[in-house]
Motif scaffolding. Sequence first.
Motif: not given
Length: 191
Positions: A152-175
């Motif tokens: 459970s402590l392994d790195y995962k490409n975390y995705v936050v669930s939105g109301e309609d669909e999952a949102v990836s943090w990768q574009p935000f971090l890249a920006a």
Amino acid sequence: MDCFCEKTWSHTPQYGIGYCQQCPDKVQWPAELDPKPPLYFNAGMFVFEPSLSVYDELLRKLKITPPTPFAEQDFLNMFFREIYKPIPPIYNLVLAMLWRHPENIELEKVKVVHYWAAGSKRWRFTGIEQNMDREDIKMLVNKWRDIYNDESLDYKNYVVSGEDEAVSWQPFLAALSEAGVVHHFSAPSAA
């Protein structure tokens, strides 16, 4: 802070007279050896606030500093000696403290363990080296293994669930990185 009671420090005046910064009142620093050395940290765990000017000064001084027994640790201690402030041992438990200065340790509160003592490296632990057969050491080894094996402590490409669909943090971090807010430099693994 480091402990000067271990044989690895036998090349120092502190070890020679039995002085340790972990119990500075036990042995008085002799006047003939003045000035008393500044506090010395173990560079396996330290916190600092980096800046480009400090980085440039570190590189400049590194080029003119002769080699020492503890390489980068000695260098960092020399460089930061005027501004160093110790962190509590719960955030950098140097294992020798368990047998050298147990009165200074609250083992149940420890957050970070510095496995530097002979035989204590988790990937080479046998339990036969001096002090490695202690119950407190075995407990810390088991805790390290439990954490290491906890998927459970392994790195995962975390995705936050939105109301309609999952949102990836990768574009935000890249920006953020492109905007110069996040500075990331890849480095080879030290493991």
